[in-house]
Design an enzyme around this catalytic site. Structure first.
Site, PDB file in Angstrom:
ATOM      1  N   ASN A   1       0.831  -1.205   0.000  1.00 56.86           N
ATOM      2  CA  ASN A   1       0.000   0.000   0.000  1.00 56.86           C
ATOM      3  C   ASN A   1       0.857   1.244   0.000  1.00 56.86           C
ATOM      4  OD1 ASN A   1      -2.541  -1.236   0.271  1.00 56.86           O
ATOM      5  ND2 ASN A   1      -2.404  -1.252   2.510  1.00 56.86           N
TER       6      ASN A   1
ATOM      7  N   ASN B   1      -1.338 -11.530  17.169  1.00 58.48           N
ATOM      8  CA  ASN B   1      -1.196 -10.796  18.429  1.00 58.48           C
ATOM      9  C   ASN B   1      -2.334 -11.279  19.333  1.00 58.48           C
ATOM     10  OD1 ASN B   1      -3.526  -9.372  17.711  1.00 58.48           O
ATOM     11  ND2 ASN B   1      -2.436  -7.518  17.103  1.00 58.48           N
TER      12      ASN B   1
ATOM     13  N   LYS C   1       0.929  -4.760   5.051  1.00 56.66           N
ATOM     14  CA  LYS C   1       1.607  -5.761   5.893  1.00 56.66           C
ATOM     15  C   LYS C   1       2.546  -6.645   5.082  1.00 56.66           C
ATOM     16  CE  LYS C   1      -2.210  -5.814   9.131  1.00 56.66           C
ATOM     17  NZ  LYS C   1      -1.607  -4.937  10.138  1.00 56.66           N
ATOM     18  N   GLY C   2       2.146  -6.961   3.845  1.00 55.91           N
ATOM     19  CA  GLY C   2       3.001  -7.819   3.014  1.00 55.91           C
ATOM     20  C   GLY C   2       4.332  -7.148   2.717  1.00 55.91           C
TER      21      GLY C   2
ATOM     22  N   GLU D   1      -4.441  -9.332   4.025  1.00 58.00           N
ATOM     23  CA  GLU D   1      -4.849  -8.137   3.275  1.00 58.00           C
ATOM     24  C   GLU D   1      -4.997  -8.421   1.782  1.00 58.00           C
ATOM     25  OE1 GLU D   1      -3.345  -4.463   6.075  1.00 58.00           O
ATOM     26  OE2 GLU D   1      -1.943  -5.147   4.522  1.00 58.00           O
TER      27      GLU D   1
ATOM     28  N   GLY E   1       6.541  -9.236  25.424  1.00 58.11           N
ATOM     29  CA  GLY E   1       7.284 -10.234  24.639  1.00 58.11           C
ATOM     30  C   GLY E   1       6.356 -11.116  23.831  1.00 58.11           C
TER      31      GLY E   1
ATOM     32  N   GLY F   1       7.366   5.192  12.542  1.00 58.94           N
ATOM     33  CA  GLY F   1       6.951   4.654  11.245  1.00 58.94           C
ATOM     34  C   GLY F   1       7.127   3.147  11.165  1.00 58.94           C
TER      35      GLY F   1
ATOM     36  N   GLY G   1       4.968  -5.582  15.061  1.00 61.92           N
ATOM     37  CA  GLY G   1       4.502  -6.915  14.677  1.00 61.92           C
ATOM     38  C   GLY G   1       5.112  -7.365  13.357  1.00 61.92           C
ATOM     39  N   ASP G   2       5.251  -6.424  12.415  1.00 61.15           N
ATOM     40  CA  ASP G   2       5.848  -6.770  11.112  1.00 61.15           C
ATOM     41  C   ASP G   2       7.330  -7.127  11.285  1.00 61.15           C
ATOM     42  OD1 ASP G   2       3.435  -6.289   9.802  1.00 61.15           O
ATOM     43  OD2 ASP G   2       3.900  -4.177   9.468  1.00 61.15           O
TER      44      ASP G   2
HETATM   45  P1  ADP Z   1       1.228  -5.922  16.897  1.00 58.65           P
HETATM   46  O1  ADP Z   1       1.827  -4.567  16.627  1.00 58.65           O
HETATM   47  O2  ADP Z   1       1.100  -6.761  15.673  1.00 58.65           O
HETATM   48  O3  ADP Z   1      -0.004  -5.898  17.751  1.00 58.65           O
HETATM   49  P2  ADP Z   1       2.845  -6.489  19.250  1.00 58.65           P
HETATM   50  O4  ADP Z   1       2.403  -5.188  19.825  1.00 58.65           O
HETATM   51  O5  ADP Z   1       2.549  -7.719  20.031  1.00 58.65           O
HETATM   52  O6  ADP Z   1       2.343  -6.693  17.746  1.00 58.65           O
HETATM   53  O7  ADP Z   1       4.438  -6.371  19.030  1.00 58.65           O
HETATM   54  C1  ADP Z   1       5.170  -7.346  18.335  1.00 58.65           C
HETATM   55  C2  ADP Z   1       6.417  -7.692  19.125  1.00 58.65           C
HETATM   56  O8  ADP Z   1       7.258  -6.530  19.231  1.00 58.65           O
HETATM   57  C3  ADP Z   1       6.174  -8.144  20.550  1.00 58.65           C
HETATM   58  O9  ADP Z   1       5.965  -9.553  20.594  1.00 58.65           O
HETATM   59  C4  ADP Z   1       7.454  -7.752  21.244  1.00 58.65           C
HETATM   60  O10 ADP Z   1       8.435  -8.751  21.064  1.00 58.65           O
HETATM   61  C5  ADP Z   1       7.887  -6.500  20.498  1.00 58.65           C
HETATM   62  N1  ADP Z   1       7.418  -5.287  21.207  1.00 58.65           N
HETATM   63  C6  ADP Z   1       6.314  -4.553  20.943  1.00 58.65           C
HETATM   64  N2  ADP Z   1       6.204  -3.521  21.815  1.00 58.65           N
HETATM   65  C7  ADP Z   1       7.265  -3.593  22.646  1.00 58.65           C
HETATM   66  C8  ADP Z   1       7.749  -2.813  23.750  1.00 58.65           C
HETATM   67  N3  ADP Z   1       7.082  -1.727  24.199  1.00 58.65           N
HETATM   68  N4  ADP Z   1       8.896  -3.211  24.371  1.00 58.65           N
HETATM   69  C9  ADP Z   1       9.578  -4.299  23.935  1.00 58.65           C
HETATM   70  N5  ADP Z   1       9.176  -5.071  22.894  1.00 58.65           N
HETATM   71  C10 ADP Z   1       8.048  -4.735  22.254  1.00 58.65           C
END
Ligand code: ADP
Length: 289
Positions: free
Chosen positions: A13, A178, A42-43, A134, A207, A269, A233-234
């Site tokens: 996108n 997630n 996401k891709g 997506e 984590g 970003g 997450g990506d």
């Molecule tokens: P999404 O953005 O897809 O909801 P998450 O928020 O679970 O995914 O974040 C993906 C991964 O990034 C987590 O499993 C963790 O390992 C790392 N992460 C995200 N936020 C933090 C943070 N505040 N501190 C440390 N690691 C983080």
């Protein structure tokens, strides 16, 4: 045929981001305080995350025959990602219209455009195929089936959150939801009972957790000062797939994913925040195998 570590079949996108004083109410016209355009989807994000970890990566998807499509193709190629299976189609490039207010609240409208035209392709040789949600679900199912038939490890990041059929889920080797996505899919136990081998649930600052037939194991978070969780997450999913492709266990790969995800929260970003292998290695105190 060229062989890849990871083939990503997914969305690309153009993100159009307007910064506003407040989110508009129905009928209200606002003048934006700031505006920026970024590569997204996401891709595309996860393909870039794989490539920055050193994985030989191919991207399968669709863009339009427009400037945005040219831009996204160039972004992928600049990262060293193979785009020979990125089609230019007769539909506008996918776009995400993102409004962000002064408190960081946002609202997003996604126009799928070309992403709705992603159809199954003959997969190149690869260790891992990575998908998200997506693109049309029929393409996701057909790609999972083709990958299974060739013994390629299938990884699904089931985002954006939605319910999925047992047929689709039974074709997934490693699911990376997630917490919200895991809940919508009926929970870890349910996913394992359908035949998913490993469920890696990301838990933000807590984590992640790896569940499989041997039980549930925690993946400790990597401590950072987070400023923007977009792209975390990506980064996690892409780095995890890169490590799986080079022979790591799901637990080891998830540990690396957690560090990549954490590092992504330290930069604003999505694409700009996806860490390179060297940054992940230095955060982990040594070279990855
Ligand atoms: P999404 O953005 O897809 O909801 P998450 O928020 O679970 O995914 O974040 C993906 C991964 O990034 C987590 O499993 C963790 O390992 C790392 N992460 C995200 N936020 C933090 C943070 N505040 N501190 C440390 N690691 C983080």
């Amino acid at each position: 045929m060229t062989s890849f570590d990871v083939v990503v079949v997914g969305s690309a996108n153009l993100d159009l981001v307007a910064t506003l004083d407040h989110l508009p109410t129905p009928g209200e016209t606002l003048i934006a305080l700031d505006y920026a355009e970024h590569a997204g989807g996401k891709g595309l994000n996860q393909a870039v995350a794989c490539a920055r970890m050193g994985a030989r990566t191919a991207f399968v998807g669709c863009v339009g025959c427009d400037d945005a499509g040219t831009f996204l193709r160039e972004v992928l190629e600049r990262e060293g990602i193979d785009t020979s299976l990125l089609r230019s189609v007769d539909s506008p490039t996918g776009r995400a219209f993102i409004n962000v207010d002064q408190r960081g609240e946002n609202e997003i409208v996604v126009v799928s455009g070309a992403n709705a035209l992603v159809t199954p392709v003959e997969l190149p040789k690869a260790a891992v195929v990575l998908l998200q949600l997506e693109i049309p679900l029929s393409t996701v199912v057909a790609t999972l089936q083709a990958a299974r038939a060739r013994g390629v490890t299938t990884v699904l990041n089931p985002a954006p959150a939605q319910t999925l059929t047992a047929e689709l889920l039974s074709l997934v080797d490693v699911a990376v939801p997630n917490e919200n996505e895991a809940r919508l899919l009926g929970g870890t136990e349910h996913l394992l009972s359908l035949g998913v081998r490993d469920v890696v649930t990301t838990l933000g600052e807590r984590g992640a957790e790896v569940a499989n037939a041997s039980g549930v194991a925690a993946v400790a978070p990597h401590a950072v000062k987070a400023i923007d969780t977009v792209g975390a997450g990506d980064a996690f999913t892409g780095a995890m797939c890169a490590m799986l492709a080079s022979g790591s266990s799901v637990q080891q790969a998830s540990r690396v994913g957690a560090v990549a995800g954490a590092l992504a929260t330290t930069v604003h970003g999505a694409v700009p925040s996806l860490p390179k292998r060297q940054a992940v290695e230095s955060a982990m105190g040594g070279a990855l195998k």
